[in-house]
Design an enzyme around this catalytic site. Sequence first.
Site, PDB file in Angstrom:
ATOM      1  N   PRO A   2       0.881  -0.919   0.237  1.00 40.02           N
ATOM      2  CA  PRO A   2      -0.124   0.065  -0.025  1.00 40.02           C
ATOM      3  C   PRO A   2       0.737   1.147  -0.348  1.00 40.02           C
ATOM      4  O   PRO A   2       1.887   1.800   0.750  1.00 40.02           O
ATOM      5  CB  PRO A   2      -0.812   0.276   1.289  1.00 40.02           C
ATOM      6  CG  PRO A   2      -0.284  -1.745   1.032  1.00 40.02           C
ATOM      7  CD  PRO A   2       0.590  -2.026   1.471  1.00 40.02           C
ATOM      8  N   GLU A   3       0.699   1.738  -1.224  1.00 43.39           N
ATOM      9  CA  GLU A   3       1.152   3.561  -1.101  1.00 43.39           C
ATOM     10  C   GLU A   3       0.195   4.415  -0.652  1.00 43.39           C
ATOM     11  O   GLU A   3      -0.680   4.157   0.745  1.00 43.39           O
ATOM     12  CB  GLU A   3       1.561   4.012  -2.302  1.00 43.39           C
ATOM     13  CG  GLU A   3       2.799   3.098  -3.066  1.00 43.39           C
ATOM     14  CD  GLU A   3       2.605   3.217  -4.461  1.00 43.39           C
ATOM     15  OE1 GLU A   3       3.101   3.798  -4.315  1.00 43.39           O
ATOM     16  OE2 GLU A   3       3.082   1.658  -4.966  1.00 43.39           O
ATOM     17  N   LYS A  58       3.137   6.751   3.978  1.00 40.41           N
ATOM     18  CA  LYS A  58       2.559   5.544   4.055  1.00 40.41           C
ATOM     19  C   LYS A  58       2.239   5.293   5.735  1.00 40.41           C
ATOM     20  O   LYS A  58       2.008   4.291   5.829  1.00 40.41           O
ATOM     21  CB  LYS A  58       3.510   4.052   4.093  1.00 40.41           C
ATOM     22  CG  LYS A  58       3.239   4.850   2.254  1.00 40.41           C
ATOM     23  CD  LYS A  58       5.068   4.110   2.063  1.00 40.41           C
ATOM     24  CE  LYS A  58       5.664   3.924  -0.369  1.00 40.41           C
ATOM     25  NZ  LYS A  58       6.360   3.267  -0.188  1.00 40.41           N
ATOM     26  N   ARG A 114       0.931 -11.028   5.118  1.00 43.77           N
ATOM     27  CA  ARG A 114       2.252 -11.833   4.966  1.00 43.77           C
ATOM     28  C   ARG A 114       3.188 -11.007   6.475  1.00 43.77           C
ATOM     29  O   ARG A 114       4.282 -10.980   6.382  1.00 43.77           O
ATOM     30  CB  ARG A 114       3.390 -11.038   3.895  1.00 43.77           C
ATOM     31  CG  ARG A 114       2.390 -11.366   2.248  1.00 43.77           C
ATOM     32  CD  ARG A 114       2.776 -10.227   1.800  1.00 43.77           C
ATOM     33  NE  ARG A 114       1.922 -10.890  -0.306  1.00 43.77           N
ATOM     34  CZ  ARG A 114       2.163 -10.469  -0.903  1.00 43.77           C
ATOM     35  NH1 ARG A 114       3.171  -9.956  -1.370  1.00 43.77           N
ATOM     36  NH2 ARG A 114       1.979 -10.403  -2.303  1.00 43.77           N
ATOM     37  N   ARG A 266      12.582  -4.293  -7.361  1.00 42.22           N
ATOM     38  CA  ARG A 266      12.003  -3.786  -7.741  1.00 42.22           C
ATOM     39  C   ARG A 266      11.990  -4.371  -9.195  1.00 42.22           C
ATOM     40  O   ARG A 266      13.392  -3.889 -10.273  1.00 42.22           O
ATOM     41  CB  ARG A 266      11.666  -2.924  -7.602  1.00 42.22           C
ATOM     42  CG  ARG A 266      11.467  -2.591  -6.288  1.00 42.22           C
ATOM     43  CD  ARG A 266      11.611  -0.736  -5.682  1.00 42.22           C
ATOM     44  NE  ARG A 266      11.734  -0.713  -4.087  1.00 42.22           N
ATOM     45  CZ  ARG A 266      10.551  -0.262  -3.619  1.00 42.22           C
ATOM     46  NH1 ARG A 266       9.318  -0.546  -4.471  1.00 42.22           N
ATOM     47  NH2 ARG A 266      10.226   0.388  -2.379  1.00 42.22           N
TER      48      ARG A 266
END
Length: 279
Positions: A2-3, A58, A114, A266
């Site tokens: 989530p950003e 965040k 997670r 990434r």
Amino acid sequence: MPELPEVETVRRELEKRVKGFTITAAHDLHPRALKPESIAPLKSINGAKIFDVKRRGKFLWFVLDRPQVLVAHLGMSGQFLIPKKNQPQPKHVRAKFDLSKNFKNKELLFNDQRTFGWVSVEQTVDGIPSSAQHIAKDPFDPFFDRDETINKFAKRKIRIKTALLNQEIMSGVGNIYADETLWRAKVHPEVSTADLTKKKLGLIIDFATEVMDEAIAKNGTSFDDAYKNVNGESGRFEESLAAYGRTDEPCPRCGTPIRRITFGARSSHFCPHCQRKTG
């Protein structure tokens, strides 16, 4: 992960649904739910009233009727959920908060498949929790300084994608919105900040703000069940993505197939025609 748009969507929904409620009982249900640096166990906030829900980048936190705050980071798959009556419990609840207001009771669950997310009881300095002290202001902060941020980008002399992901320069932008920002700005992700004019850096900040604002309006981006809003709904911005996750699909601007390159740990998605590295 989530950003900013996803975390802001969650913050707004939490503000609407839990502000004014009292935490009658806080339950730590997993050994990794509470951040090791937490100054107290979750049960220490039993009886605290929630005054507000705030965010920087965040990170989000619950402002309480005491000096401490309850901080949360969603990590890769963290979710705050308020289940409806007769609805099955989520499978990965790591912490639970029993809430009450005017004889109305509800449960707030921290669900995290997670287990990279966490909650923490912390002190604040100038209203910011200790774990977020190093985090730069994001473009939606009323005290965000655009010119100062441009200068910070210019001084780093690093790849612009790396700079956008650096939460100590400008917070909130992650992989998804960095790719979308650079696509809108027509800038290759590997171009050095030293090779960009301050005008171009300013435009990049503006495009980052624009794309995140549009994402917030659509409740963020969801590719799977890892991100859901407090009400259990998924975001809808993935329908508007121009570059991220669109490898080999035509660029919405010129039709050239979108390319994906590895970028450290990434990946980056860009249009090789619109976002040329040189020339």
